[in-house]
Design a protein around this motif. Structure first.
Motif, PDB file in Angstrom:
ATOM      1  N   GLY A 111      18.521  16.865  11.443  1.00  0.00           N
ATOM      2  CA  GLY A 111      18.067  15.696  10.709  1.00  0.00           C
ATOM      3  C   GLY A 111      17.710  16.032   9.274  1.00  0.00           C
ATOM      4  O   GLY A 111      17.068  17.049   8.996  1.00  0.00           O
ATOM      5  N   VAL A 112      18.141  15.174   8.353  1.00  0.00           N
ATOM      6  CA  VAL A 112      17.880  15.395   6.928  1.00  0.00           C
ATOM      7  C   VAL A 112      17.905  14.038   6.233  1.00  0.00           C
ATOM      8  O   VAL A 112      18.631  13.124   6.659  1.00  0.00           O
ATOM      9  N   PHE A 113      17.108  13.877   5.196  1.00  0.00           N
ATOM     10  CA  PHE A 113      17.151  12.645   4.429  1.00  0.00           C
ATOM     11  C   PHE A 113      18.408  12.606   3.565  1.00  0.00           C
ATOM     12  O   PHE A 113      18.909  13.639   3.114  1.00  0.00           O
ATOM     13  N   ARG A 114      18.911  11.419   3.327  1.00  0.00           N
ATOM     14  CA  ARG A 114      20.101  11.239   2.491  1.00  0.00           C
ATOM     15  C   ARG A 114      19.860  11.799   1.090  1.00  0.00           C
ATOM     16  O   ARG A 114      18.754  11.686   0.549  1.00  0.00           O
ATOM     17  N   ASN A 115      20.909  12.351   0.508  1.00  0.00           N
ATOM     18  CA  ASN A 115      20.794  12.909  -0.840  1.00  0.00           C
ATOM     19  C   ASN A 115      20.354  11.866  -1.859  1.00  0.00           C
ATOM     20  O   ASN A 115      19.633  12.176  -2.814  1.00  0.00           O
ATOM     21  N   ASP A 116      20.779  10.611  -1.648  1.00  0.00           N
ATOM     22  CA  ASP A 116      20.474   9.579  -2.636  1.00  0.00           C
ATOM     23  C   ASP A 116      19.095   8.948  -2.450  1.00  0.00           C
ATOM     24  O   ASP A 116      18.746   8.002  -3.159  1.00  0.00           O
TER      25      ASP A 116
ATOM     26  N   ARG B 218       5.224  15.068  -0.323  1.00  0.00           N
ATOM     27  CA  ARG B 218       4.228  15.945  -0.949  1.00  0.00           C
ATOM     28  C   ARG B 218       2.862  15.292  -0.959  1.00  0.00           C
ATOM     29  O   ARG B 218       1.837  15.946  -0.694  1.00  0.00           O
ATOM     30  N   PHE B 219       2.808  14.002  -1.275  1.00  0.00           N
ATOM     31  CA  PHE B 219       1.541  13.260  -1.253  1.00  0.00           C
ATOM     32  C   PHE B 219       0.905  13.318   0.136  1.00  0.00           C
ATOM     33  O   PHE B 219      -0.303  13.573   0.271  1.00  0.00           O
ATOM     34  N   LEU B 220       1.692  13.068   1.158  1.00  0.00           N
ATOM     35  CA  LEU B 220       1.167  13.071   2.525  1.00  0.00           C
ATOM     36  C   LEU B 220       0.659  14.454   2.915  1.00  0.00           C
ATOM     37  O   LEU B 220      -0.395  14.579   3.560  1.00  0.00           O
TER      38      LEU B 220
ATOM     39  N   LEU C  98       3.108  10.270   8.233  1.00  0.00           N
ATOM     40  CA  LEU C  98       4.168   9.386   7.761  1.00  0.00           C
ATOM     41  C   LEU C  98       4.344   8.280   8.792  1.00  0.00           C
ATOM     42  O   LEU C  98       4.519   8.555   9.980  1.00  0.00           O
ATOM     43  N   LEU C  99       4.306   7.043   8.358  1.00  0.00           N
ATOM     44  CA  LEU C  99       4.584   5.915   9.232  1.00  0.00           C
ATOM     45  C   LEU C  99       6.093   5.672   9.237  1.00  0.00           C
ATOM     46  O   LEU C  99       6.722   5.581   8.176  1.00  0.00           O
ATOM     47  N   VAL C 100       6.669   5.585  10.421  1.00  0.00           N
ATOM     48  CA  VAL C 100       8.115   5.423  10.550  1.00  0.00           C
ATOM     49  C   VAL C 100       8.404   4.288  11.532  1.00  0.00           C
ATOM     50  O   VAL C 100       7.875   4.275  12.648  1.00  0.00           O
ATOM     51  N   ASN C 101       9.252   3.346  11.112  1.00  0.00           N
ATOM     52  CA  ASN C 101       9.705   2.284  11.998  1.00  0.00           C
ATOM     53  C   ASN C 101      10.961   2.767  12.720  1.00  0.00           C
ATOM     54  O   ASN C 101      11.968   3.048  12.072  1.00  0.00           O
TER      55      ASN C 101
ATOM     56  N   ALA D 117      12.648  16.818  11.660  1.00  0.00           N
ATOM     57  CA  ALA D 117      13.489  17.844  11.046  1.00  0.00           C
ATOM     58  C   ALA D 117      13.706  17.547   9.566  1.00  0.00           C
ATOM     59  O   ALA D 117      13.686  18.459   8.726  1.00  0.00           O
ATOM     60  N   ALA D 118      13.904  16.285   9.238  1.00  0.00           N
ATOM     61  CA  ALA D 118      14.081  15.905   7.838  1.00  0.00           C
ATOM     62  C   ALA D 118      12.807  16.165   7.039  1.00  0.00           C
ATOM     63  O   ALA D 118      12.862  16.631   5.887  1.00  0.00           O
ATOM     64  N   LEU D 119      11.662  15.866   7.637  1.00  0.00           N
ATOM     65  CA  LEU D 119      10.383  16.150   6.967  1.00  0.00           C
ATOM     66  C   LEU D 119      10.248  17.637   6.667  1.00  0.00           C
ATOM     67  O   LEU D 119       9.818  18.024   5.570  1.00  0.00           O
ATOM     68  N   GLU D 120      10.595  18.467   7.630  1.00  0.00           N
ATOM     69  CA  GLU D 120      10.499  19.914   7.426  1.00  0.00           C
ATOM     70  C   GLU D 120      11.375  20.364   6.255  1.00  0.00           C
ATOM     71  O   GLU D 120      10.954  21.176   5.429  1.00  0.00           O
ATOM     72  N   LYS D 121      12.581  19.809   6.181  1.00  0.00           N
ATOM     73  CA  LYS D 121      13.483  20.189   5.093  1.00  0.00           C
ATOM     74  C   LYS D 121      12.997  19.669   3.742  1.00  0.00           C
ATOM     75  O   LYS D 121      13.429  20.168   2.693  1.00  0.00           O
ATOM     76  N   SER D 122      12.116  18.679   3.763  1.00  0.00           N
ATOM     77  CA  SER D 122      11.560  18.131   2.519  1.00  0.00           C
ATOM     78  C   SER D 122      10.170  18.683   2.215  1.00  0.00           C
ATOM     79  O   SER D 122       9.467  18.150   1.358  1.00  0.00           O
ATOM     80  N   GLY D 123       9.778  19.742   2.924  1.00  0.00           N
ATOM     81  CA  GLY D 123       8.495  20.374   2.656  1.00  0.00           C
ATOM     82  C   GLY D 123       7.321  19.757   3.385  1.00  0.00           C
ATOM     83  O   GLY D 123       6.168  20.038   3.050  1.00  0.00           O
ATOM     84  N   GLY D 124       7.603  18.942   4.420  1.00  0.00           N
ATOM     85  CA  GLY D 124       6.528  18.256   5.127  1.00  0.00           C
ATOM     86  C   GLY D 124       6.318  18.757   6.539  1.00  0.00           C
ATOM     87  O   GLY D 124       6.081  17.943   7.452  1.00  0.00           O
ATOM     88  N   SER D 125       6.349  20.070   6.739  1.00  0.00           N
ATOM     89  CA  SER D 125       6.220  20.618   8.093  1.00  0.00           C
ATOM     90  C   SER D 125       4.900  20.258   8.755  1.00  0.00           C
ATOM     91  O   SER D 125       4.811  20.196   9.989  1.00  0.00           O
TER      92      SER D 125
END
Length: 341
Positions: free
Chosen positions: A176-181, A191-193, A200-203, A250-258
C-alpha cells in the motif's frame, strides 16, 4: 485491487443474514455516524436517548450543531465533531478564528466528552473537494493551537478524515502506498499527526471497492463471509476491510507515519437503492464489521480498530438513491434489521 482474482477463495454460503446477532458496541470500540441530511429525522434529544437505549457510546457528528451538542451534555457519549469543509478557509485564515471556533463549539460545552476534531471530511486533490486542499493543514494547525491553549490537547486529538481512494496501490496490502499526485497533500498531514500523536481518520468502504471491481473482488470477501485471500507473502486476509486498513497502514509507514494509528471514521453498506444493496447484505456487513473490528488486522493483530458505522439513520435528502439507505435505524427510530446491540 488489481490482480486479486487469482487469489480469491471460493465463498462459503452466506448464512449470517439468517441469524439474529448482537452488535456489541462497547466491546468492539464501535460508534455511529450521526448525519442529519433528512427532513424526517428525530430530534437531537431523541437521538441521544436512542443511543443511550442501545448502549452506543461513541458518535461522530459532521458539524458543531448546537442542538446536538446541547443534547449530548452529560450523556457520557464520546464525540467526534467535524469542522465542515466549507468552514476550512475561515479557520485557516487566522488563529483568532480557530480560537473562536474552539471556544464556541468545544469550551462552551465542557460536559460533552469530545474525543476528536475532524478538520475536513474527504478533502482530496482528486475530487470536487480539491478547492479545500490548501486550507486543511493550516486549519488543523490553528485548531491544534486553540485546543492546546485551552489545556485540552491531552484529551482531544485533532485530525482529518481521508478516503482510501488516495491510495495508489492497495494490493497486496503490504505494498500500500499513497498516489504520487497526492503525497504533497498527504505527507505534511502525516507529519502533523505524528508530531501531535493524533490518529488518522479514514473512511473505509469495501462496498465501493466491490461494486467498482467485481471482476477481481468477490461479494463474500467484501461482506466478511469468505474463507479469505492468501496474498503474496503468505498472509491470509479474511476480508476486504482488513486489507484496506492494512494497505493504508503500509502507505502511512512509507510516508513517515509508522506511529500513527488509524481510526475508521466511516464504514457501512447500503440496504437499498443501488448495486448489491439489500437489507441482508447491510445486516451481514455491519454485524461482521463489529466482530472483526474487535479482533484487529493481520498487520495489527489483537488491536481493536476504533470504527464508526455509517450511519445512524437513513437520510432521505441525500443523493444518489443508495446514499439514502445506510442507516442502522429508520427515521422512526426502529432498528432496520432484526438484531440487538
Amino acid at each position: 485491487m488489481a490482480g486479486m482474482a487469482n487469489h480469491l477463495v471460493s465463498s462459503i454460503p452466506i448464512l449470517v443474514a439468517l441469524l439474529i446477532l448482537p452488535l456489541d458496541f462497547t466491546a468492539a470500540q464501535t460508534g455511529v455516524c450521526y448525519g442529519r441530511n433528512g427532513n424526517n429525522l428525530p430530534s437531537a434529544a431523541e437521538v441521544v436517548a436512542l443511543c443511550n437505549q442501545y448502549n452506543i457510546r461513541r458518535m461522530r457528528i459532521y458539524d458543531p450543531d448546537q442542538r446536538t451538542l446541547q443534547a449530548l451534555r452529560g450523556s457520557n457519549i464520546e464525540v467526534t465533531v467535524g469542522v465542515p469543509n466549507t468552514d476550512l478557509q475561515n479557520i485557516a485564515a487566522s488563529q483568532a478564528n480557530a480560537n473562536s471556533w474552539v471556544q464556541n463549539n468545544i469550551r462552551n460545552y465542557g460536559n460533552v466528552l469530545f474525543k476528536y476534531i475532524a478538520v475536513g471530511n474527504e478533502v482530496s486533490p482528486l475530487r470536487d473537494t480539491a478547492r479545500y486542499v490548501n486550507f486543511v493543514l493550516p486549519a488543523m494547525r490553528n485548531i491544534q493551537n486553540a485546543v492546546a491553549a485551552a489545556g485540552l490537547a491531552n484529551r482531544i486529538k485533532v485530525s482529518t478524515a481521508l478516503e482510501t481512494g488516495l491510495l495508489g496501490n492497495s494490493y497486496p496490502p503490504a505494498d500500500g502506498v499513497f498516489r504520487n499526485d497526492v503525497t504533497g497533500y498527504v505527507n505534511p498531514i502525516v507529519r502533523f499527526l505524528t508530531e501531535n500523536r493524533s490518529p488518522l481518520l479514514v473512511n473505509v468502504y469495501p462496498y465501493f471497492s466491490y461494486i467498482y471491481d467485481k471482476g477481481n473482488i468477490q461479494l463474500p470477501y467484501a461482506l466478511f463471509t469468505s474463507d479469505g485471500v492468501v496474498v503474496p507473502g503468505g498472509v491470509r486476509y479474511q476480508n476486504l476491510f482488513y486489507a484496506l486498513v492494512d494497505a493504508t497502514y503500509a502507505a502511512l509507514e512509507k510516508s513517515g507515519g509508522s506511529s500513527v494509528t488509524i481510526v475508521v471514521s466511516e464504514s457501512g453498506w447500503p440496504s437499498a437503492g443501488g448495486d448489491t444493496t439489500t437489507v441482508e447484505n447491510a445486516r451481514t456487513y455491519n454485524t461482521n464489521l463489529i466482530r472483526r473490528a474487535r479482533e484487529g488486522t493481520p498487520k495489527r493483530p489483537g488491536r481493536a480498530i476504533e470504527t464508526y458505522i455509517f450511519g445512524l439513520f437513513d437520510e432521505n435528502l441525500k443523493t444518489p438513491d443508495f446514499e439514502k439507505h445506510f442507516g442502522l435505524f429508520l427515521p422512526n427510530r426502529q432498528p432496520k434489521y432484526q438484531f440487538s446491540f
